[in-house]
Motif scaffolding. Structure first.
Motif, PDB file in Angstrom:
ATOM      1  N   GLN A   1       7.969   0.126  16.871  1.00 28.09           N
ATOM      2  CA  GLN A   1       8.686   0.366  15.377  1.00 28.09           C
ATOM      3  C   GLN A   1       9.095   1.820  15.435  1.00 28.09           C
ATOM      4  O   GLN A   1      10.233   1.813  14.480  1.00 28.09           O
ATOM      5  CB  GLN A   1       7.629   0.183  14.334  1.00 28.09           C
ATOM      6  N   ASP A   2       8.619   2.651  16.137  1.00 20.55           N
ATOM      7  CA  ASP A   2       9.158   4.087  16.021  1.00 20.55           C
ATOM      8  C   ASP A   2       8.986   5.019  17.353  1.00 20.55           C
ATOM      9  O   ASP A   2       7.883   4.992  17.807  1.00 20.55           O
ATOM     10  CB  ASP A   2       8.439   4.667  14.991  1.00 20.55           C
ATOM     11  N   LYS A   3       9.808   5.338  17.904  1.00 22.67           N
ATOM     12  CA  LYS A   3       9.850   5.635  19.192  1.00 22.67           C
ATOM     13  C   LYS A   3       9.464   7.421  19.277  1.00 22.67           C
ATOM     14  O   LYS A   3       9.277   8.054  20.387  1.00 22.67           O
ATOM     15  CB  LYS A   3      11.060   5.738  20.031  1.00 22.67           C
ATOM     16  N   ARG A   4       9.385   8.132  17.962  1.00 22.54           N
ATOM     17  CA  ARG A   4       9.715   9.539  17.792  1.00 22.54           C
ATOM     18  C   ARG A   4       8.112  10.051  18.040  1.00 22.54           C
ATOM     19  O   ARG A   4       7.926  11.080  18.755  1.00 22.54           O
ATOM     20  CB  ARG A   4      10.024   9.800  16.470  1.00 22.54           C
ATOM     21  N   PRO A   5       7.009   9.454  17.478  1.00 26.77           N
ATOM     22  CA  PRO A   5       5.631   9.851  17.840  1.00 26.77           C
ATOM     23  C   PRO A   5       5.107   9.653  19.109  1.00 26.77           C
ATOM     24  O   PRO A   5       5.582   8.867  19.908  1.00 26.77           O
ATOM     25  CB  PRO A   5       4.699   9.185  16.766  1.00 26.77           C
ATOM     26  N   ARG A   6       4.111  10.421  19.567  1.00 25.38           N
ATOM     27  CA  ARG A   6       3.399  10.330  20.673  1.00 25.38           C
ATOM     28  C   ARG A   6       2.353   9.033  20.332  1.00 25.38           C
ATOM     29  O   ARG A   6       1.452   9.275  19.764  1.00 25.38           O
ATOM     30  CB  ARG A   6       2.636  11.501  21.381  1.00 25.38           C
ATOM     31  N   TRP A   7       2.389   7.750  21.127  1.00 26.52           N
ATOM     32  CA  TRP A   7       1.361   6.796  20.629  1.00 26.52           C
ATOM     33  C   TRP A   7       0.550   6.702  22.086  1.00 26.52           C
ATOM     34  O   TRP A   7       0.918   6.712  23.048  1.00 26.52           O
ATOM     35  CB  TRP A   7       2.174   5.556  20.548  1.00 26.52           C
ATOM     36  N   VAL A   8      -0.801   6.847  21.682  1.00 27.73           N
ATOM     37  CA  VAL A   8      -1.858   6.708  22.829  1.00 27.73           C
ATOM     38  C   VAL A   8      -2.817   5.880  22.385  1.00 27.73           C
ATOM     39  O   VAL A   8      -3.326   5.754  21.176  1.00 27.73           O
ATOM     40  CB  VAL A   8      -2.444   8.454  22.739  1.00 27.73           C
TER      41      VAL A   8
ATOM     42  N   GLY B   1      -3.476   2.390  13.826  1.00 24.73           N
ATOM     43  CA  GLY B   1      -3.142   1.077  13.692  1.00 24.73           C
ATOM     44  C   GLY B   1      -1.668   0.937  14.168  1.00 24.73           C
ATOM     45  O   GLY B   1      -1.512   1.593  15.174  1.00 24.73           O
ATOM     46  N   GLU B   2      -0.930   0.194  13.480  1.00 21.09           N
ATOM     47  CA  GLU B   2       0.544  -0.101  13.896  1.00 21.09           C
ATOM     48  C   GLU B   2       1.542   0.747  13.192  1.00 21.09           C
ATOM     49  O   GLU B   2       2.795   0.908  13.579  1.00 21.09           O
ATOM     50  CB  GLU B   2       0.902  -1.454  13.623  1.00 21.09           C
ATOM     51  N   GLY B   3       0.787   1.977  12.785  1.00 19.10           N
ATOM     52  CA  GLY B   3       1.797   3.421  12.689  1.00 19.10           C
ATOM     53  C   GLY B   3       2.313   3.502  11.099  1.00 19.10           C
ATOM     54  O   GLY B   3       2.988   4.434  11.118  1.00 19.10           O
ATOM     55  N   TYR B   4       2.109   2.548  10.335  1.00 16.61           N
ATOM     56  CA  TYR B   4       2.683   2.476   9.018  1.00 16.61           C
ATOM     57  C   TYR B   4       2.374   4.029   8.295  1.00 16.61           C
ATOM     58  O   TYR B   4       3.384   4.607   7.922  1.00 16.61           O
ATOM     59  CB  TYR B   4       2.013   1.299   8.319  1.00 16.61           C
ATOM     60  N   TYR B   5       1.267   4.447   8.254  1.00 16.66           N
ATOM     61  CA  TYR B   5       0.985   5.672   7.531  1.00 16.66           C
ATOM     62  C   TYR B   5       1.611   7.031   8.113  1.00 16.66           C
ATOM     63  O   TYR B   5       2.251   7.782   7.568  1.00 16.66           O
ATOM     64  CB  TYR B   5      -0.348   5.965   7.499  1.00 16.66           C
ATOM     65  N   LEU B   6       1.643   6.976   9.515  1.00 22.15           N
ATOM     66  CA  LEU B   6       2.553   8.194  10.175  1.00 22.15           C
ATOM     67  C   LEU B   6       4.257   7.856   9.971  1.00 22.15           C
ATOM     68  O   LEU B   6       4.916   8.774   9.933  1.00 22.15           O
ATOM     69  CB  LEU B   6       2.379   7.871  11.660  1.00 22.15           C
TER      70      LEU B   6
ATOM     71  N   TYR C   1       0.789  -1.071   0.016  1.00 23.19           N
ATOM     72  CA  TYR C   1       0.069   0.066  -0.051  1.00 23.19           C
ATOM     73  C   TYR C   1       0.974   1.270   0.129  1.00 23.19           C
ATOM     74  O   TYR C   1       0.503   2.404   0.173  1.00 23.19           O
ATOM     75  CB  TYR C   1      -0.870   0.025   1.183  1.00 23.19           C
ATOM     76  N   ARG C   2       2.038   1.108  -0.457  1.00 25.63           N
ATOM     77  CA  ARG C   2       2.920   2.305  -0.533  1.00 25.63           C
ATOM     78  C   ARG C   2       2.412   3.522  -1.418  1.00 25.63           C
ATOM     79  O   ARG C   2       2.344   4.535  -0.995  1.00 25.63           O
ATOM     80  CB  ARG C   2       4.464   1.927  -1.102  1.00 25.63           C
ATOM     81  N   PRO C   3       1.741   3.153  -2.324  1.00 28.83           N
ATOM     82  CA  PRO C   3       0.983   4.220  -3.072  1.00 28.83           C
ATOM     83  C   PRO C   3      -0.012   4.981  -2.350  1.00 28.83           C
ATOM     84  O   PRO C   3      -0.040   6.125  -2.572  1.00 28.83           O
ATOM     85  CB  PRO C   3       0.560   3.419  -4.560  1.00 28.83           C
ATOM     86  N   VAL C   4      -0.885   4.386  -1.352  1.00 21.56           N
ATOM     87  CA  VAL C   4      -1.512   4.940  -0.798  1.00 21.56           C
ATOM     88  C   VAL C   4      -0.902   5.784   0.339  1.00 21.56           C
ATOM     89  O   VAL C   4      -1.351   6.881   0.434  1.00 21.56           O
ATOM     90  CB  VAL C   4      -2.696   3.905  -0.184  1.00 21.56           C
ATOM     91  N   ALA C   5      -0.084   5.231   0.957  1.00 23.78           N
ATOM     92  CA  ALA C   5       0.721   6.077   2.045  1.00 23.78           C
ATOM     93  C   ALA C   5       1.205   7.459   1.221  1.00 23.78           C
ATOM     94  O   ALA C   5       1.269   8.358   2.005  1.00 23.78           O
ATOM     95  CB  ALA C   5       1.786   5.139   2.502  1.00 23.78           C
ATOM     96  N   ASP C   6       1.759   7.283   0.147  1.00 24.82           N
ATOM     97  CA  ASP C   6       2.440   8.491  -0.512  1.00 24.82           C
ATOM     98  C   ASP C   6       1.236   9.589  -0.825  1.00 24.82           C
ATOM     99  O   ASP C   6       1.818  10.491  -0.636  1.00 24.82           O
ATOM    100  CB  ASP C   6       3.222   8.054  -1.818  1.00 24.82           C
ATOM    101  N   ALA C   7       0.246   8.984  -1.354  1.00 25.80           N
ATOM    102  CA  ALA C   7      -1.130  10.062  -1.609  1.00 25.80           C
ATOM    103  C   ALA C   7      -1.515  10.640  -0.346  1.00 25.80           C
ATOM    104  O   ALA C   7      -1.697  11.810  -0.426  1.00 25.80           O
ATOM    105  CB  ALA C   7      -2.221   9.182  -2.418  1.00 25.80           C
ATOM    106  N   ILE C   8      -1.455   9.925   0.751  1.00 26.86           N
ATOM    107  CA  ILE C   8      -1.980  10.511   1.899  1.00 26.86           C
ATOM    108  C   ILE C   8      -0.928  11.428   2.320  1.00 26.86           C
ATOM    109  O   ILE C   8      -1.384  12.763   2.841  1.00 26.86           O
ATOM    110  CB  ILE C   8      -2.251   9.351   2.963  1.00 26.86           C
ATOM    111  N   SER C   9       0.276  11.213   2.300  1.00 32.33           N
ATOM    112  CA  SER C   9       1.419  12.053   2.814  1.00 32.33           C
ATOM    113  C   SER C   9       1.511  13.350   2.030  1.00 32.33           C
ATOM    114  O   SER C   9       1.590  14.587   2.485  1.00 32.33           O
ATOM    115  CB  SER C   9       2.699  11.496   2.649  1.00 32.33           C
ATOM    116  N   ARG C  10       1.078  13.314   0.780  1.00 28.39           N
ATOM    117  CA  ARG C  10       0.998  14.639  -0.132  1.00 28.39           C
ATOM    118  C   ARG C  10      -0.325  15.385   0.320  1.00 28.39           C
ATOM    119  O   ARG C  10      -0.189  16.563   0.364  1.00 28.39           O
ATOM    120  CB  ARG C  10       0.993  14.158  -1.681  1.00 28.39           C
TER     121      ARG C  10
END
Length: 287
Positions: free
Chosen positions: A140-147, A103-108, A73-82
């Motif tokens: 998977q990623d410590k940078r965001p605030r996960w809640v 979810g498990e944070g992929y799109y962030l 789903y990388r094309p979906v993630a790229d479109a969302i980021s844009r």
């Protein structure tokens, strides 16, 4: 520019600001919420749970993590980021963004990579009602605030966000309007009428008519833009097909016979059909 954790959190019990205090967050009324050793915060009060473990199960989260990390789903993630970062190039301060139903944070994670490429700073928070999803994201990623929390009552202070993402999730527009700044954007990604049609035709005896898209912007918002992303996706292993089915609600909705048919597949080509909507938070004038 860096990715930093978003900190304008609100107490889920009384709405007061939460402040960090060693390994916990506290409000002025004395309510305290510990930070788990994996780094996430549980801000979903027991009285707001409808089950012991609401949201996606551990197995669903694992399937989604395998599928998304494989890049399908990388094309979906790229479109969302844009869509999220559009018009943000002139921002002098970090853009604050919530992924509501992360979810498990992929799109962030993909948004963070896109912001780095554009030289933009981010303050990010990922929220999900599933403890298993938030745990997987934090690992998977410590940078965001996960809640751990609910879209129905976001533990976020009013007017503190520039962007809200809701990807294949359950929007609560009144809450999104409350936490967004005037002029802030809600970016939604929803399944289009042909999304995974080929898989659905295999697992269901017949397909229900698709609901038409919302014709008008919800209260507090104006329509900024809509777009559609479509592409064919070929899955070349039974494991990938099983993960796709397991990460969707269709796994529980489909009859046993349909799931068995899907389990017999060696390869499958499906249509990815995603409707992207950008809604702008408007300042309502009371007459």
């Amino acid at each position: 520019m860096s990715v930093e954790p978003f900190s304008a959190l609100a107490c889920p019990l009384d709405g007061n600001p939460l402040k960090p205090d060693s390994a916990s967050w506290r409000c002025q009324a004395g309510h305290s919420f510990d930070v788990a050793r994996q780094g996430y915060i549980n801000l979903l009060p027991v009285q707001n749970k409808r089950s012991r473990h609401p949201g996606d199960s551990k197995e669903m989260v694992a399937a989604r993590q395998r599928f998304l990390n494989a890049g399908y789903y990388r094309p979906v993630a790229d479109a969302i980021s844009r869509a999220v970062l559009k018009d943000a190039a002139d921002e002098s301060t970090a853009l604050s963004c919530l992924d509501a139903g992360c979810g498990e944070g992929y799109y962030l994670r993909q948004l963070a990579a896109a912001s780095r490429d554009q030289g933009l700073g981010l303050e990010v928070i990922g929220l999900d009602i599933s403890k298993w999803a938030t745990l997987a994201a934090a690992k998977q990623d410590k940078r965001p605030r996960w809640v751990v929390g609910s879209n129905a009552s976001l533990p976020v202070l009013p007017g503190s966000l520039d962007r809200v993402m809701c990807v294949f999730g359950f929007p609560v527009y009144s809450e999104f309007a409350r936490v967004l700044k005037p002029g802030g954007l809600l970016v939604k990604a929803d399944a289009g009428p042909d999304h995974l049609r080929e898989l659905r035709e295999i697992i269901y005896p017949s397909l229900k008519p698709e609901k038409p898209p919302e014709a008008e912007a919800p209260d507090g918002f104006s329509m900024a833009a809509t777009d559609t992303l479509r592409f064919p996706l070929t899955l070349e292993s039974p494991a990938a097909i099983a993960d796709l089915l397991a990460m969707t609600p269709h796994f529980f909705r489909a009859p046993a016979e349909g799931r068995e048919k899907a389990a017999q597949l060696e390869t499958l080509t499906v249509t990815v059909d995603v409707r992207l909507t950008r809604l702008e938070r408007v300042l309502q004038i009371v007459m």
